[in-house]
Design a protein around this motif. Structure first.
Motif, mmCIF file in Angstrom:
data_model
loop_
_atom_site.group_PDB
_atom_site.id
_atom_site.type_symbol
_atom_site.label_atom_id
_atom_site.label_comp_id
_atom_site.label_asym_id
_atom_site.label_seq_id
_atom_site.Cartn_x
_atom_site.Cartn_y
_atom_site.Cartn_z
ATOM 1 N N ALA A 47 14.207 -8.116 -3.654
ATOM 2 C CA ALA A 47 15.082 -6.950 -3.810
ATOM 3 C C ALA A 47 14.262 -5.668 -3.945
ATOM 4 C CB ALA A 47 15.996 -7.129 -5.017
ATOM 5 N N LYS A 48 13.164 -5.737 -4.675
ATOM 6 C CA LYS A 48 12.300 -4.556 -4.849
ATOM 7 C C LYS A 48 11.564 -4.214 -3.555
ATOM 8 C CE LYS A 48 13.093 -4.127 -9.287
ATOM 9 N NZ LYS A 48 14.402 -3.723 -9.638
ATOM 10 N N VAL A 49 11.229 -5.220 -2.754
ATOM 11 C CA VAL A 49 10.597 -4.965 -1.452
ATOM 12 C C VAL A 49 11.593 -4.258 -0.534
ATOM 13 C CG1 VAL A 49 9.635 -6.032 0.628
ATOM 14 C CG2 VAL A 49 8.924 -6.840 -1.634
ATOM 15 N N VAL A 50 12.857 -4.674 -0.583
ATOM 16 C CA VAL A 50 13.894 -4.015 0.215
ATOM 17 C C VAL A 50 14.008 -2.543 -0.193
ATOM 18 C CG1 VAL A 50 16.392 -3.895 0.646
ATOM 19 C CG2 VAL A 50 15.199 -6.096 0.747
ATOM 20 N N MET A 51 13.983 -2.280 -1.507
ATOM 21 C CA MET A 51 14.047 -0.899 -1.990
ATOM 22 C C MET A 51 12.861 -0.079 -1.486
ATOM 23 S SD MET A 51 15.416 -1.459 -5.910
ATOM 24 C CE MET A 51 14.812 0.123 -6.403
ATOM 25 N N LEU A 52 11.668 -0.674 -1.529
ATOM 26 C CA LEU A 52 10.479 0.021 -1.048
ATOM 27 C C LEU A 52 10.593 0.308 0.448
ATOM 28 C CD1 LEU A 52 7.639 1.177 -1.392
ATOM 29 C CD2 LEU A 52 6.742 -1.147 -1.095
ATOM 30 N N SER B 251 13.184 6.151 4.722
ATOM 31 C CA SER B 251 13.860 7.428 4.473
ATOM 32 C C SER B 251 12.869 8.564 4.251
ATOM 33 C CB SER B 251 14.780 7.313 3.264
ATOM 34 O OG SER B 251 14.020 7.229 2.065
ATOM 35 N N GLN B 252 11.597 8.219 4.118
ATOM 36 C CA GLN B 252 10.528 9.193 3.905
ATOM 37 C C GLN B 252 10.766 10.040 2.661
ATOM 38 O OE1 GLN B 252 9.635 11.424 7.470
ATOM 39 N NE2 GLN B 252 9.801 9.610 8.742
ATOM 40 N N SER B 253 11.311 9.399 1.639
ATOM 41 C CA SER B 253 11.571 10.087 0.379
ATOM 42 C C SER B 253 10.406 9.831 -0.579
ATOM 43 C CB SER B 253 12.872 9.567 -0.242
ATOM 44 O OG SER B 253 12.999 10.036 -1.561
ATOM 45 N N PRO B 254 9.581 10.838 -0.824
ATOM 46 C CA PRO B 254 8.406 10.639 -1.680
ATOM 47 C C PRO B 254 8.756 10.112 -3.073
ATOM 48 C CG PRO B 254 8.298 12.762 -0.595
ATOM 49 C CD PRO B 254 9.646 12.199 -0.298
ATOM 50 N N LEU B 255 9.783 10.694 -3.678
ATOM 51 C CA LEU B 255 10.158 10.240 -5.026
ATOM 52 C C LEU B 255 10.616 8.787 -5.008
ATOM 53 C CD1 LEU B 255 12.022 13.356 -6.458
ATOM 54 C CD2 LEU B 255 9.725 12.543 -7.003
ATOM 55 N N ALA B 256 11.391 8.438 -3.996
ATOM 56 C CA ALA B 256 11.879 7.058 -3.893
ATOM 57 C C ALA B 256 10.729 6.089 -3.628
ATOM 58 C CB ALA B 256 12.944 6.950 -2.807
ATOM 59 N N ILE B 257 9.766 6.494 -2.812
ATOM 60 C CA ILE B 257 8.615 5.630 -2.519
ATOM 61 C C ILE B 257 7.832 5.360 -3.794
ATOM 62 C CG2 ILE B 257 6.376 5.494 -1.346
ATOM 63 C CD1 ILE B 257 7.685 7.137 0.958
ATOM 64 N N ILE B 258 7.536 6.412 -4.510
ATOM 65 C CA ILE B 258 6.755 6.275 -5.735
ATOM 66 C C ILE B 258 7.508 5.424 -6.745
ATOM 67 C CG2 ILE B 258 5.805 7.552 -7.698
ATOM 68 C CD1 ILE B 258 5.354 9.866 -5.573
ATOM 69 N N SER B 259 8.792 5.701 -6.899
ATOM 70 C CA SER B 259 9.614 4.955 -7.859
ATOM 71 C C SER B 259 9.716 3.480 -7.483
ATOM 72 C CB SER B 259 11.006 5.571 -7.923
ATOM 73 O OG SER B 259 11.845 4.807 -8.738
ATOM 74 N N SER B 260 10.013 3.200 -6.216
ATOM 75 C CA SER B 260 10.181 1.803 -5.813
ATOM 76 C C SER B 260 8.852 1.053 -5.834
ATOM 77 C CB SER B 260 10.863 1.695 -4.449
ATOM 78 O OG SER B 260 10.141 2.360 -3.465
ATOM 79 N N LEU B 261 7.767 1.740 -5.535
ATOM 80 C CA LEU B 261 6.446 1.118 -5.623
ATOM 81 C C LEU B 261 6.143 0.723 -7.068
ATOM 82 C CD1 LEU B 261 4.063 0.359 -3.836
ATOM 83 C CD2 LEU B 261 3.131 2.635 -4.230
ATOM 84 N N SER B 262 6.483 1.605 -7.982
ATOM 85 C CA SER B 262 6.286 1.319 -9.400
ATOM 86 C C SER B 262 7.156 0.141 -9.854
ATOM 87 C CB SER B 262 6.626 2.568 -10.217
ATOM 88 O OG SER B 262 6.589 2.287 -11.589
ATOM 89 N N GLU B 263 8.403 0.137 -9.424
ATOM 90 C CA GLU B 263 9.315 -0.953 -9.796
ATOM 91 C C GLU B 263 8.855 -2.290 -9.219
ATOM 92 O OE1 GLU B 263 13.483 -0.161 -9.208
ATOM 93 O OE2 GLU B 263 13.241 1.905 -9.904
ATOM 94 N N LEU B 264 8.362 -2.269 -7.994
ATOM 95 C CA LEU B 264 7.872 -3.491 -7.363
ATOM 96 C C LEU B 264 6.643 -4.007 -8.114
ATOM 97 C CD1 LEU B 264 7.928 -5.652 -5.172
ATOM 98 C CD2 LEU B 264 6.702 -4.052 -3.672
ATOM 99 N N THR B 265 5.739 -3.104 -8.484
ATOM 100 C CA THR B 265 4.560 -3.492 -9.237
ATOM 101 C C THR B 265 4.974 -4.131 -10.551
ATOM 102 O OG1 THR B 265 3.264 -1.704 -8.260
ATOM 103 C CG2 THR B 265 2.435 -2.627 -10.316
ATOM 104 N N GLN B 266 5.954 -3.536 -11.216
ATOM 105 C CA GLN B 266 6.440 -4.073 -12.499
ATOM 106 C C GLN B 266 7.088 -5.438 -12.303
ATOM 107 O OE1 GLN B 266 5.790 -2.707 -15.440
ATOM 108 N NE2 GLN B 266 6.773 -4.409 -16.473
ATOM 109 N N GLU B 267 7.793 -5.620 -11.221
ATOM 110 C CA GLU B 267 8.450 -6.906 -10.947
ATOM 111 C C GLU B 267 7.420 -8.003 -10.704
ATOM 112 O OE1 GLU B 267 11.558 -9.482 -10.642
ATOM 113 O OE2 GLU B 267 11.883 -7.341 -10.914
ATOM 114 N N VAL B 268 6.345 -7.665 -9.961
ATOM 115 C CA VAL B 268 5.316 -8.644 -9.639
ATOM 116 C C VAL B 268 4.421 -8.908 -10.842
ATOM 117 C CG1 VAL B 268 3.273 -9.057 -8.209
ATOM 118 C CG2 VAL B 268 5.331 -8.092 -7.182
ATOM 119 N N ASN B 269 4.085 -7.841 -11.578
ATOM 120 C CA ASN B 269 3.192 -7.953 -12.734
ATOM 121 C C ASN B 269 3.866 -7.366 -13.970
ATOM 122 O OD1 ASN B 269 0.927 -8.893 -11.151
ATOM 123 N ND2 ASN B 269 0.770 -6.809 -10.381
ATOM 124 N N PRO B 270 4.801 -8.068 -14.576
ATOM 125 C CA PRO B 270 5.544 -7.495 -15.694
ATOM 126 C C PRO B 270 4.676 -7.121 -16.895
ATOM 127 C CG PRO B 270 6.196 -9.777 -15.314
ATOM 128 C CD PRO B 270 5.217 -9.408 -14.259
#
Length: 132
Positions: free
Chosen positions: A100-105, A111-130
Motif C-alpha cells: 500500500a505504501k509503495v502504491v502511495m509512493l 503526480s510529481q508532487s514533491p511534498l507527497a513524494i517526501i511524505s510517502s517515502l518517509s511512510e514507506l521507510t517507516q513501514e519497512v523499518n518501524p
C-alpha cells in the motif's frame, strides 16, 4: 545573500501564515472601530500575505526536489529494503502494508508532487523499518 534551503523557505512560509493569523485576530478584535476602507485594506493585505505563504510552501517543495540526487538515492535504498522485507516476511498484513505504501509512493512520483513524494517515502521507510 546565500540561497535559502528548502527548510528555511518552509519555515518562512509558516511565519507568513502566523502573520496572517495575527492580522485576522487584529481585525476581529477591532472590527467595530475599523472603517470600511481599513477593513478592505487589511483584508487585501491579509490575502496577499496568505498567498505568499502558499507560494513559499510551493517553492520549498521545488527546492526540496532540486536535492533530487539524495532523494533518488534514498528511493533506491528504500526500494531495496522493500524487496528484502517482502522476501523475508511471512505476515500478510506486513506485505499488504508495504504494498500500500509503495502504491502511495508511485502515485506521488507520477503526480510529481514533491511534498507527497517526501511524505510517502518517509511512510514507506517507516513501514519497512518501524524501529527507525
Amino acid at each position: 545573500m546565500p540561497a535559502l534551503t528548502a527548510e528555511q523557505v518552509k519555515e518562512l512560509s509558516k511565519q507568513f501564515f502566523r502573520i496572517v493569523t495575527s492580522l485576522g485576530q487584529f481585525r476581529e478584535d477591532n472590527w467595530e472601530t475599523l472603517t470600511k476602507s481599513q477593513h478592505q485594506k487589511l483584508s487585501h493585505l491579509q490575502r496577499s500575505i496568505y498567498s505568499y505563504s502558499d507560494d513559499l510552501l510551493a517553492l520549498s517543495s521545488v527546492l526540496k526536489l532540486k536535492e533530487v540526487d539524495s532523494e533518488l538515492t534514498e528511493m533506491n535504498q528504500v526500494t531495496d529494503e522493500v524487496h528484502q522485507a517482502l522476501q523475508n516476511t511471512q505476515r500478510v498484513e506486513k506485505v499488504i502494508g508495504i504494498a500500500a505504501k509503495v502504491v502511495m509512493l508511485g502515485g506521488a512520483v507520477v503526480s510529481q508532487s514533491p511534498l507527497a513524494i517526501i511524505s510517502s517515502l518517509s511512510e514507506l521507510t517507516q513501514e519497512v523499518n518501524p524501529e527507525t
